[in-house]
Design a protein around this motif. Structure first.
Motif, PDB file in Angstrom:
ATOM      1  N   HIS A   1       4.041  10.481  -6.093  1.00  0.00           N
ATOM      2  CA  HIS A   1       5.379  10.758  -6.614  1.00  0.00           C
ATOM      3  C   HIS A   1       6.339  11.133  -5.487  1.00  0.00           C
ATOM      4  N   VAL A   2       6.177  10.436  -4.363  1.00  0.00           N
ATOM      5  CA  VAL A   2       7.048  10.605  -3.198  1.00  0.00           C
ATOM      6  C   VAL A   2       7.483   9.229  -2.738  1.00  0.00           C
ATOM      7  N   ASN A   3       8.725   9.085  -2.420  1.00  0.00           N
ATOM      8  CA  ASN A   3       9.239   7.792  -1.974  1.00  0.00           C
ATOM      9  C   ASN A   3       8.920   7.599  -0.491  1.00  0.00           C
TER      10      ASN A   3
ATOM     11  N   LEU B   1       0.837  -1.203   0.000  1.00  0.00           N
ATOM     12  CA  LEU B   1       0.000   0.000   0.000  1.00  0.00           C
ATOM     13  C   LEU B   1       0.871   1.252   0.000  1.00  0.00           C
ATOM     14  N   LEU B   2       1.978   1.226   0.763  1.00  0.00           N
ATOM     15  CA  LEU B   2       2.890   2.363   0.773  1.00  0.00           C
ATOM     16  C   LEU B   2       3.516   2.574  -0.603  1.00  0.00           C
ATOM     17  N   LYS B   3       3.849   1.449  -1.290  1.00  0.00           N
ATOM     18  CA  LYS B   3       4.431   1.560  -2.630  1.00  0.00           C
ATOM     19  C   LYS B   3       3.435   2.192  -3.591  1.00  0.00           C
ATOM     20  N   SER B   4       2.144   1.769  -3.473  1.00  0.00           N
ATOM     21  CA  SER B   4       1.108   2.336  -4.339  1.00  0.00           C
ATOM     22  C   SER B   4       0.937   3.824  -4.065  1.00  0.00           C
ATOM     23  N   MET B   5       0.974   4.213  -2.771  1.00  0.00           N
ATOM     24  CA  MET B   5       0.849   5.620  -2.404  1.00  0.00           C
ATOM     25  C   MET B   5       2.033   6.428  -2.930  1.00  0.00           C
ATOM     26  N   SER B   6       3.215   5.848  -2.887  1.00  0.00           N
ATOM     27  CA  SER B   6       4.406   6.527  -3.402  1.00  0.00           C
ATOM     28  C   SER B   6       4.275   6.810  -4.893  1.00  0.00           C
TER      29      SER B   6
END
Length: 751
Positions: free
Chosen positions: A694-696, A685-690
């Protein structure tokens, strides 16, 4: 029973039921001759000094007791009746509230249809007459007693003469030696003893009188001279055997009822006033104690004072001590004269007093019987007026009963001072009315005496502070164990917010226990300030300063128990700031509760109001709903909330490090329904949010800092130091309001 001279005083041997203290006091009274002039306190003071000088030193326990009943010094000269208080045509009425009219079948029927339900009420103006053209005279060296049934106007007449009724409401004239008395001068020259004994229960008789001396006597008198004056007064009041006994109350054994009443008289006559007013001083006492009190008043009168008191139904012995009587019935005079004139008066009226019947009881029964008729006491009132004119009972103000011209008021005061009597500290023979100070002592001296008395009371009755300290310790212990070692997780953040909100509001709730303190002292304060014992501002400032040590103790106890146990941030500096905000919160809370105790007169109502308002303060503090979410029409209450400012300050102290991180990576889901999802799914989910933002964002990425928490809770409108000083300012603001509440609420006058 045996008698002593013409005084008809029973000896102690005739009254075997008396205790040893009462028997000793009664023997002391019975030895005194009937018709000599009693020494003033100044003369008694000189005797104390002579007695102590004869012993070589002034002993602290005053073991040497001089005899009060010896004749005055042959060098002492007294002017017959130098003070004459005259009152003419006194009238006073009050507006009666209209009662809600009920349907006819619900109205209570009166048992006597011939007598109106509200006697004395004018149906046109709805005014009830309490005094109706009352006239009379009181002279130095005499006791004037006002008698009558309940509701006859006894206390109202005493209040009128003592300037306890607003001048614009009272009609008629009151003069002393032919001169109208100003309120300021009357307060200095007079004393008023209330019906209730308003005393501090944990002080001894001697301490109570000594504190009164320090208030009413000037600083120019040394402490030893003030103590000598107190000892002289103890002798005059017959309180030697009870001098070291505490006053007592329901929970502490103390002096007897008669001794308590004499102490109440003593604290108001410590400055030897010219005028002494008493509202039913014998109420609630047995016959022997009541007789002793009246004998004390006779001594005071013969020392150069005018004594005016109300009394319901004096005994035969007390009646023989009184010099003048005024019988009232529904605000009108039905008899005015000497007790010896009663038989002749009622014999001429057509209702002779039977030889073996009590005279006052006969008069009261006759008056009560006539009050129950349609004509009331009009015939008796009219007969008294004609009898007074015929017997010439009311001579002119200009001359006294012996034909001697009445001296001017200034001459009479100077003569009184020369005999040793004090008028609010005036000790010079050339004292003038303008030179008599309003207060006997300066501002700072009053504060010291008030503080000494309060500290002594607190030491002897530590229960209240003990309960407050216990409540703070128990609350701190509970909070320390519930919120023990909070972490920096999202849940830890919410728990920290809850801890701070409850901790700051706790300071307010524990201060609510102080409500009874002033409520118990209110009537003492009103009695003392009514006759300028001290300034109201002295009381408020002394009360404020004395609250600081207890606030510091409560604050250090609460902060020390909770700060490290909960795991708050900041180390030593953080602890000191937390302690300071706790002190500020206790100060504001104590001031707020003190102010409420000045405007609310009932303990239960006070508790209810305090709890309700403090609940509103907590609701609008910003914990339950942040500032930016409060509706505009309620935002004023947010800024008026006393909890807001210390709560905001401790939050800023806790989250003062802007770089400290509280939410990292997957912790962002801990406050959502996704908190139970496996970490692998949270990382996806964090990867999808990133990708979307457009934020790591990784597992270690900081998502919420201390600054973010402050912005989310809406506590950034004021810094921590402005919040601290605003909290302190609220405390001062409520202390000022407390002063004005006392200034307005303690006028002690009827309207």
């Amino acid at each position: 029973m045996s008698s002593s001279g013409g005084d008809n005083v029973s000896t102690a041997s005739d009254l075997p039921f008396l205790g040893p203290r009462q028997a000793m006091e009664l023997r002391e009274y019975s030895r005194r001759p009937r018709h000599h002039v009693s020494p003033t306190l100044g003369e008694l003071l000189r005797r104390v000094e002579h007695s102590t000088s004869d012993q070589g030193s002034t002993s602290s326990d005053h073991a040497h007791v001089f005899e009060l009943d010896q004749d005055p010094s042959p060098n002492t000269t007294t002017t017959p009746f130098p003070f004459v208080l005259s009152f003419r045509d006194l009238s006073y009425s009050v507006k009666v509230r209209r009662e809600m009219l009920l349907p006819g079948f619900l109205r209570r029927r009166t048992s006597s249809p011939d007598v109106p339900a509200d006697v004395g009420v004018d149906s046109q103006t709805n005014m009830k007459i309490l005094l109706n053209n009352i006239s009379g005279e009181a002279r130095e060296g005499e006791i004037l007693a006002v008698l009558g049934a309940s509701g006859s106007g006894k206390s109202t007449l005493i209040d009128a003469l003592a300037d306890r009724i607003a001048r614009e409401s009272l009609k008629g004239t009151i003069t002393l030696n032919g001169e109208v008395l100003e309120s300021r001068l009357l307060k200095i020259m007079s004393a008023y003893v209330m019906q209730d004994d308003l005393l501090f229960p944990m002080l001894t008789v001697e301490e109570t009188l000594m504190f009164s001396a320090e208030f009413r006597l000037p600083r120019s008198l040394s402490k030893s001279r003030k103590m000598a004056r107190v000892q002289a007064l103890i002798e005059q009041l017959g309180l030697r055997s009870a001098a070291k006994t505490v006053i007592g109350d329901e929970g502490h054994r103390g002096v007897s009822g008669g001794e308590r009443r004499r102490v109440s008289i003593g604290i108001d006559i410590i400055h030897d006033p010219v005028l002494l007013f008493l509202d039913e001083p014998t109420s609630g006492l047995d016959s022997t104690s009541a007789y002793m009190v009246v004998k004390v008043l006779q001594r005071i009168a013969r020392s150069g004072s005018i004594v005016i008191m109300s009394i319901h139904q004096p005994s035969y012995r007390i009646l023989n001590v009184l010099d003048r009587l005024i019988f009232l019935s529904r605000g009108q005079t039905v008899f005015s004269g000497a007790p010896a004139s009663l038989p002749q008066f009622f014999a001429e009226f057509g209702h002779p007093i039977p030889p073996n019947e009590d005279r006052t009881e006969f008069v009261l029964d006759l008056v009560r019987e006539r009050e129950g008729t349609s004509g009331g006491t009009k015939t008796l009132v009219d007969f008294n007026k004609s009898w007074q004119l015929r017997e010439n009972r009311n001579p002119s103000n200009t001359y006294m009963g012996n034909g001697t011209a009445t001296p001017s008021l200034i001459d009479a005061i100077s003569s009184s001072i020369s005999k040793g009597k004090l008028v609010s500290g005036a000790t010079s023979n050339d004292a003038s009315l303008a030179s008599v100070p309003r207060f006997a002592n300066p501002f700072w001296s009053e504060m010291i005496v008030i503080a000494k008395r309060s500290i002594l009371n607190s030491i002897r009755a530590p229960e209240l502070f003990g309960v407050r300290l216990g409540a703070v310790i128990v609350t701190g212990f509970i909070l320390a164990t519930i919120f023990r070692k909070l972490d920096s997780s999202p849940r830890g953040i919410q728990e920290r917010l809850g801890f701070f909100a409850f901790a700051m509001s706790t300071t307010f709730y524990t201060c609510a226990e102080a409500i009874p303190v002033f409520l118990q002292q209110r009537h003492i304060f009103m009695r003392e300030t009514a006759y300028n014992a001290y300034r109201r501002s002295s009381y408020v400032l002394s009360h404020s300063i004395l609250s600081i040590p207890s606030i510091l103790i409560l604050s250090i106890a609460f902060a020390a128990i909770t700060f490290w146990a909960v795991g708050l941030a900041g180390g030593i500096s953080g602890f000191l700031l937390f302690f300071l905000f706790t002190v500020a919160a206790f100060w504001a809370a104590s001031s707020f509760v003190t102010f409420l105790s000045g405007v609310i007169y009932n303990v239960m109502v006070g508790y209810t109001v305090v709890v309700a308002i403090l609940a509103y303060f907590l609701l609008f503090s910003g914990f339950f709903i942040s500032r930016d979410r409060i509706p505009p029409y309620w935002i004023w209450f947010h800024y008026a909330s006393l909890v807001k400012y210390p709560y905001q300050g401790v939050l800023q102290n806790e989250f003062s490090d802007p770089t400290k991180c509280f939410v990292r990576g997957v912790q962002v889901f801990d406050a959502s329904p996704l908190r139970d999802v496996p970490d692998s799914m949270k990382l996806k989910l964090l990867k999808s949010m990133s990708d979307t933002l457009h934020v790591n964002i990784t597992r270690s990425t900081c998502l919420t800092t201390a600054s973010d928490i402050l912005h989310q809770t809406g506590v950034t409108d004021l810094g921590k130091w402005p919040s601290f000083w605003v909290t302190i300012a609220w405390g001062f603001f409520f202390r000022v309001l407390f002063y004005f509440a006392l200034l307005i609420g303690s006028k002690n006058k009827r309207r």
